[in-house]
Design an enzyme around this catalytic site. Structure first.
Site, short mmCIF file in Angstrom:
data_model
loop_
_atom_site.label_atom_id
_atom_site.label_comp_id
_atom_site.label_asym_id
_atom_site.label_seq_id
_atom_site.Cartn_x
_atom_site.Cartn_y
_atom_site.Cartn_z
N GLU A 1 0.77 -1.38 -0.02
CA GLU A 1 -0.01 -0.03 0.01
C GLU A 1 1.00 1.14 -0.06
O GLU A 1 1.90 1.32 0.75
CB GLU A 1 -0.84 0.06 1.34
CG GLU A 1 -1.64 1.24 1.50
CD GLU A 1 -2.37 1.26 2.85
OE1 GLU A 1 -3.52 1.96 2.77
OE2 GLU A 1 -2.23 0.51 3.86
N LYS B 1 -9.90 1.76 -1.85
CA LYS B 1 -9.97 1.34 -0.59
C LYS B 1 -11.45 1.85 0.04
O LYS B 1 -11.64 3.10 -0.15
CB LYS B 1 -8.85 2.12 0.29
CG LYS B 1 -8.63 1.64 1.72
CD LYS B 1 -7.37 2.01 2.57
CE LYS B 1 -7.25 1.65 3.87
NZ LYS B 1 -6.03 2.10 4.48
N CYS C 1 -5.39 -2.94 3.27
CA CYS C 1 -5.05 -2.91 4.63
C CYS C 1 -6.23 -2.83 5.52
O CYS C 1 -6.58 -3.93 5.80
CB CYS C 1 -4.28 -1.58 4.85
SG CYS C 1 -3.27 -1.32 6.39
#
Length: 522
Positions: free
Chosen positions: A264, A343, A377
């Site tokens: 990321e 995300k 994440c």
């Protein structure tokens, strides 16, 4: 007879076995006519030799399984035993059949209790898989039914046997060997007085079956993944970052990887190209990095094609058409196509310092090496997302991450391993390491990149396929067998996806309409 006295061998039936076979069949099937004639058995061996299995003990025939090939569409529907038999007791074998039909399984009464029937059934299943046949079908007698026929109809009897309230020597055995009852067959074998002519149509489904028209398609089941545990460092130029990326892509391609994975926000050290004063404005600094994203997308897509490897481009900051900032992972296919996954859940730090927005779309991507999902994440800490992906037959979940401390890393790690277990998929975790105190918000990183599997016998005992040395820049490789996922989802010690109580709960993804600003449930 003691176990020490047994010397069992599994092999194919040959014509010379007929005398022993007749003796055994006459003893086991005395109530329904005894043994098949010798010419019938000889022809069966000639037409389908692999399907005729025997177990012998020091030369004595103690177990037999007779099988033919059959057309699935015909024999998965109501039929009678006589539909398998031609004139002069010739058993009809269809060499073009897409299924196996189990005729008989018989065990010498003196050898019952040694699970020889199970051994023959397992051999049948392996043969079905090796021949790429659709299923094993069988008409199963219910010889204990006559004891209950005054009080139970056949359907009630089957239900009681399935609940283990009644024991039936044939049906109970079939159910214990993963066969499913498809329907009740009437007048299947009229002379079978114990079953009163009834039988069950049983099926064992070959979950690895591929239709003939798909066998010519290129479909990988063995997938190699390479992941870069990336060192955050100061770079003198954009070209220096791209050069480092290409170095790793080249290395992973040399090892015939199907995927190259980056962490990321791996290119955020580009903030260091500004002077120190400019970096103090965090929103301006992250927008500065976002200005390079289009170039990175183009260059990494070129690398995917040039090095014949699919690239999971970690994630980068993207400025949307609405002027807002998003944290986006790009999937660069080796055929040149480009897809994205934003995300969805934004951390408090991202929201506070950089004013990052969460995306609203979630999807599984079709690749030439399996169906994949990407959760960046923090997203992996929300189990609903991976379950939605699993419902779309995801094979591999990629989790590019960036964590500063070990406790932050462990949240991502433990959640990722849970996602692999509960969704019966592989999870590839890829993070960054290194300390860059000269760049705001890049002071420290902690990572131990890993590959997790479901937790069952086909996988490592700790469900960890590979992992890196913590806090060290390196490449990690792992080979993933997608066939094992198919097996564990259907025949595992536990089957998490199959066993969900959908009668109690369900999970849905809302469909957002950007034009109207409204949202609709899908």
């Amino acid at each position: 007879m003691s176990l020490e006295d047994l010397h069992l061998t599994l092999r194919n039936l040959v014509p010379e076995d007929y005398a022993q076979l007749k003796t055994l069949m006459d003893r086991v099937y005395m109530d329904i006519g005894g043994a098949w004639p010798e010419p019938t058995i000889a022809r069966l061996i000639q037409e389908f030799p692999d399907g005729q299995l025997v177990i012998e003990d020091d030369g004595r025939l103690v177990g037999v399984a007779l099988t033919v090939q059959a057309n699935y569409d015909e024999f998965s529907n109501p039929h009678r035993y006589e539909d398998l038999i031609g004139k002069r007791e010739i058993i009809r074998n269809d060499p073009k059949g897409d299924a196996m039909y189990g005729l008989d399984v018989l065990i010498d009464p003196a050898y019952r209790g040694y699970r020889l029937g199970r051994r023959l059934y397992e051999a049948r299943k392996e043969l079905c898989r090796s021949l790429n046949l659709r299923a094993i079908l069988a008409g199963g007698r219910i010889p204990n039914y006559h004891q209950y026929s005054d009080e139970l109809n056949p359907a009630e009897y089957l239900d009681r046997v399935s609940r283990k309230e009644i024991y039936d020597p044939i049906l109970s055995f079939q159910l214990a060997n993963d066969f499913q009852v498809k329907r009740l067959l009437r007048k299947y074998l009229p002379e079978d007085e114990k079953s009163q002519g009834y039988a069950t149509l049983l099926e064992w489904n070959n979950i690895l079956y591929e239709p003939a028209e798909r066998l010519l398609e290129t479909r990988k089941t063995q997938v190699r993944v390479g992941a870069v545990q990336w060192q955050m460092r100061e770079f003198s130029s954009v070209e220096a970052v791209l050069q480092q990326i290409e170095y790793y892509v080249d290395a992973m391609s040399d090892y015939q990887s199907d995927f190259a994975v980056f962490p990321e926000l791996f290119n955020t050290p580009l903030m260091g190209l500004q002077d120190r004063a400019a970096q103090q404005d965090q929103i301006a600094a992250i927008r500065f990095v976002a200005g390079f994203t289009e170039r990175f997308k183009a260059e990494m897509s070129r690398m995917a094609v040039s090095y014949n490897i699919n690239i999971i481009g970690g994630s980068m900051i993207e400025e949307g058409e609405d002027g807002r900032l998003y944290n986006v992972s790009y999937l660069c296919h080796r055929d040149g196509t480009l897809e994205r996954q934003a995300k969805l859940h934004i951390t408090p730090q991202e929201r506070r310092d950089w004013v990052i927005e969460g995306g609203n779309e979630l999807q599984v991507f079709d690749t030439d090496a399996g169906r994949i999902g990407i959760l960046i994440c923090y997203d992996v800490e929300f189990p609903e997302l991976s379950r939605l992906l699993a419902d779309q037959d995801m094979d591999i979940l990629f989790v590019p991450f960036w964590t500063d401390t070990k406790n932050s890393y462990l949240r991502v790690r433990h959640c990722s391993q849970a996602r692999a277990i509960e969704n019966e998929c592989y999870v590839v975790l890829c993070g960054s390491v290194g300390n860059v105190p000269s760049i705001e918000n890049l002071d420290i990183q902690y990572a131990q990149s890993s590959v997790f599997s479901p937790s069952d016998f086909a996988f490592p005992h700790d469900a960890v396929l590979a992992e890196t040395t913590p806090n060290t820049e390196m490449i990690m490789f792992s080979d993933l067998d997608l066939t094992r996922l198919t097996i564990v989802r259907n025949e595992g010690s536990v089957t998490n996806l199959k066993d969900r109580r959908k009668d109690l709960f369900d999970l849905r993804l809302r469909d957002w309409s950007w034009k109207s600003g409204s949202r609709q449930e899908d």
